[in-house]
Design a protein around this motif. Structure first.
Motif, short mmCIF file in Angstrom:
data_model
loop_
_atom_site.label_atom_id
_atom_site.label_comp_id
_atom_site.label_asym_id
_atom_site.label_seq_id
_atom_site.Cartn_x
_atom_site.Cartn_y
_atom_site.Cartn_z
N ASN A 6 0.83 -1.21 0.00
CA ASN A 6 0.00 0.00 0.00
C ASN A 6 0.86 1.25 0.00
N SER A 7 1.94 1.21 0.78
CA SER A 7 2.84 2.38 0.84
C SER A 7 3.49 2.63 -0.52
N LEU A 8 3.94 1.57 -1.18
CA LEU A 8 4.57 1.72 -2.50
C LEU A 8 3.61 2.30 -3.53
N VAL A 9 2.37 1.77 -3.54
CA VAL A 9 1.37 2.30 -4.47
C VAL A 9 1.08 3.77 -4.17
N GLY A 10 1.00 4.09 -2.87
CA GLY A 10 0.75 5.48 -2.49
C GLY A 10 1.86 6.41 -2.94
N PHE A 52 -6.12 12.92 -16.98
CA PHE A 52 -6.14 11.46 -16.81
C PHE A 52 -5.17 11.03 -15.71
N LEU A 53 -3.93 11.52 -15.78
CA LEU A 53 -2.93 11.16 -14.78
C LEU A 53 -3.34 11.63 -13.38
N MET A 54 -3.94 12.82 -13.30
CA MET A 54 -4.35 13.37 -12.02
C MET A 54 -5.46 12.53 -11.38
N VAL A 55 -6.47 12.18 -12.19
CA VAL A 55 -7.60 11.41 -11.66
C VAL A 55 -7.18 10.00 -11.24
N VAL A 56 -6.41 9.33 -12.12
CA VAL A 56 -6.00 7.96 -11.83
C VAL A 56 -5.05 7.91 -10.63
N SER A 57 -4.12 8.84 -10.56
CA SER A 57 -3.17 8.85 -9.43
C SER A 57 -3.87 9.15 -8.12
N LEU A 58 -4.88 10.02 -8.15
CA LEU A 58 -5.65 10.30 -6.93
C LEU A 58 -6.40 9.06 -6.47
N ALA A 59 -6.99 8.35 -7.45
CA ALA A 59 -7.71 7.11 -7.11
C ALA A 59 -6.76 6.10 -6.48
N GLY A 60 -5.58 5.93 -7.06
CA GLY A 60 -4.60 4.99 -6.52
C GLY A 60 -4.08 5.43 -5.15
N VAL A 62 -5.53 7.54 -2.82
CA VAL A 62 -6.56 7.44 -1.77
C VAL A 62 -6.93 5.98 -1.53
N GLY A 63 -7.03 5.20 -2.63
CA GLY A 63 -7.41 3.80 -2.48
C GLY A 63 -6.40 3.01 -1.68
N ALA A 64 -5.11 3.28 -1.88
CA ALA A 64 -4.06 2.53 -1.19
C ALA A 64 -3.85 3.00 0.24
N CYS A 66 -5.84 5.16 2.14
CA CYS A 66 -7.03 5.28 2.99
C CYS A 66 -7.87 4.02 2.98
N ARG A 67 -7.35 2.97 2.35
CA ARG A 67 -8.01 1.67 2.31
C ARG A 67 -9.40 1.73 1.68
N VAL A 68 -9.56 2.54 0.63
CA VAL A 68 -10.85 2.62 -0.08
C VAL A 68 -10.79 1.63 -1.23
N SER A 69 -11.37 0.46 -1.03
CA SER A 69 -11.24 -0.64 -1.99
C SER A 69 -11.82 -0.30 -3.35
N PHE A 70 -12.94 0.43 -3.37
CA PHE A 70 -13.57 0.76 -4.66
C PHE A 70 -12.63 1.59 -5.53
N LEU A 71 -11.98 2.59 -4.94
CA LEU A 71 -11.05 3.44 -5.71
C LEU A 71 -9.84 2.63 -6.17
N LEU A 72 -9.36 1.75 -5.33
CA LEU A 72 -8.21 0.94 -5.71
C LEU A 72 -8.59 -0.04 -6.83
N TRP A 73 -9.83 -0.56 -6.75
CA TRP A 73 -10.32 -1.44 -7.82
C TRP A 73 -10.40 -0.67 -9.14
N PHE A 74 -10.90 0.58 -9.09
CA PHE A 74 -10.96 1.43 -10.28
C PHE A 74 -9.56 1.68 -10.82
N TYR A 75 -8.61 1.96 -9.94
CA TYR A 75 -7.23 2.20 -10.33
C TYR A 75 -6.63 0.98 -11.04
N LEU A 76 -6.87 -0.21 -10.48
CA LEU A 76 -6.34 -1.43 -11.08
C LEU A 76 -7.00 -1.73 -12.43
#
Length: 268
Positions: A6-10, A52-60, A62-64, A66-76
C-alpha cells in the motif's frame, strides 16, 4: 499500520500526481498562448493526459493509503486497460513500420523516398487531404527547410555538404529524376530536359511556403520520420510495460490487503 505494498502504491501515485500538475499546466498554457495550428493541435491531448494522470493517481493514492477498496479497484482496472492498450499499440507499431526505406542516390548527400514503399495504413493517413493540410501547416510553421535556405546546409549543383533528413529530402528539394537546374538550396529551375512522369516534378514550386510540401516524396519523408519515431516509442513502451506490470502486481497486493483489513474490521 499501512502495509508495504500500500505504501509503495501510495508513493508512486503521489509522484504521478505531482507530475500531472505541470503537464496539465502546459496544456492550459498552450490553449491560451498557442499561435500556430500545430500548437493548438497539441493542447487538447496534453490537457487530457494531465487530467487522466491526475484522476488515476488520486484514485490509486486514496485507495491505497485510505483503504478505499472501490477506488483501488478502479485504479487497477484502468492500469489493466492501459497495459492492454500499450501492448496492442506496441505490436501495431512494429507491424506498420516494417516497410519502407529511403533509396540512396549515387553521388548525393541524401536519400530519396517513395510513398508506395510504406505500409498501406500509413499511406492512407497522409493521403487524407484534411490530415495532410494540418501536417503541411506544421512543416511550414516549423521551418523545416530554413536550414537549407539560410545556407547552414549548403549545396553545389545539388550535392549537399551535410546529409539531409528524410523530411528535408522529401519536402525541401525536387526529386533527382526531375533534372531541374540547381540555383540554390531551395531554388531550382525547369529546363528542356526536365521531363519526367513523376507528378512531384509538376508540384515543385520555389515559393518557400510551397516547395515540395505537396509532393508524394514529402509525404514519404514524413512517414520515414514517423517510422523511426514509432520504433523508438515501441522500444520505450516495452520498458514502460514491464514497469506497469510490476506496479499492477503491487496494486493487486494492496487491494488484497484492503479486503483483508476490511474483513477484519467487519468481523472482529
Amino acid at each position: 499500520m499501512v502495509r508495504v505494498s500500500n505504501s509503495l502504491v501510495g508513493i508512486l501515485n503521489l509522484v504521478t500526481f505531482v507530475l500531472s500538475i505541470p503537464i496539465l499546466g502546459a496544456g492550459i498554457w498552450l490553449s491560451r498562448q498557442a499561435s500556430t495550428e500545430c500548437e493548438h493541435f497539441l493542447e487538447k491531448p496534453v490537457i487530457a493526459l494531465g487530467v487522466f494522470l491526475m484522476v488515476v493517481s488520486l484514485a490509486g493514492l486514496v485507495g491505497a493509503c485510505c483503504r478505499v477498496s472501490f477506488l483501488l479497484w478502479f485504479y487497477l482496472l484502468v492500469m489493466f486497460l492501459l497495459i492492454l492498450l500499450l501492448f496492442c499499440f506496441t505490436i501495431f507499431a512494429f507491424v506498420v513500420t516494417n516497410k519502407g526505406a529511403g533509396e540512396v542516390v549515387s553521388g548525393k548527400g541524401y536519400k530519396e523516398y517513395k510513398l508506395g514503399d510504406y505500409s498501406n495504413w500509413l499511406q492512407k493517413r497522409v493521403s487524407n487531404g484534411k490530415n495532410w493540410n494540418r501536417v503541411k501547416s506544421c512543416l511550414v510553421d516549423g521551418k523545416v527547410c530554413e536550414r537549407l535556405a539560410d545556407g547552414e546546409i549548403t549545396a553545389f549543383n545539388g550535392v549537399y555538404n551535410k546529409s539531409l533528413s528524410a523530411i528535408q529530402s522529401g519536402c525541401c528539394k525536387p526529386a533527382n529524376e526531375c533534372n531541374f537546374t540547381y540555383v540554390s538550396s531551395t531554388n531550382w529551375t525547369r529546363t528542356a530536359s526536365s521531363v519526367s512522369t513523376n507528378p512531384d516534378c509538376a508540384a515543385w514550386d520555389n515559393d518557400p511556403k510551397t516547395l515540395c510540401f505537396n509532393c508524394q516524396s514529402c509525404k514519404a519523408g514524413m512517414l520515414d520520420n514517423i517510422k523511426s519515431d514509432w520504433k523508438r516509442v515501441a522500444i520505450v513502451n516495452i520498458i514502460f510495460l514491464v514497469f506497469l506490470i510490476i506496479v499492477y502486481s503491487i496494486g493487486c497486493s494492496a487491494f488484497r490487503n484492503n479486503r483483508e483489513d476490511n474483513s477484519w474490521k467487519r468481523y472482529p
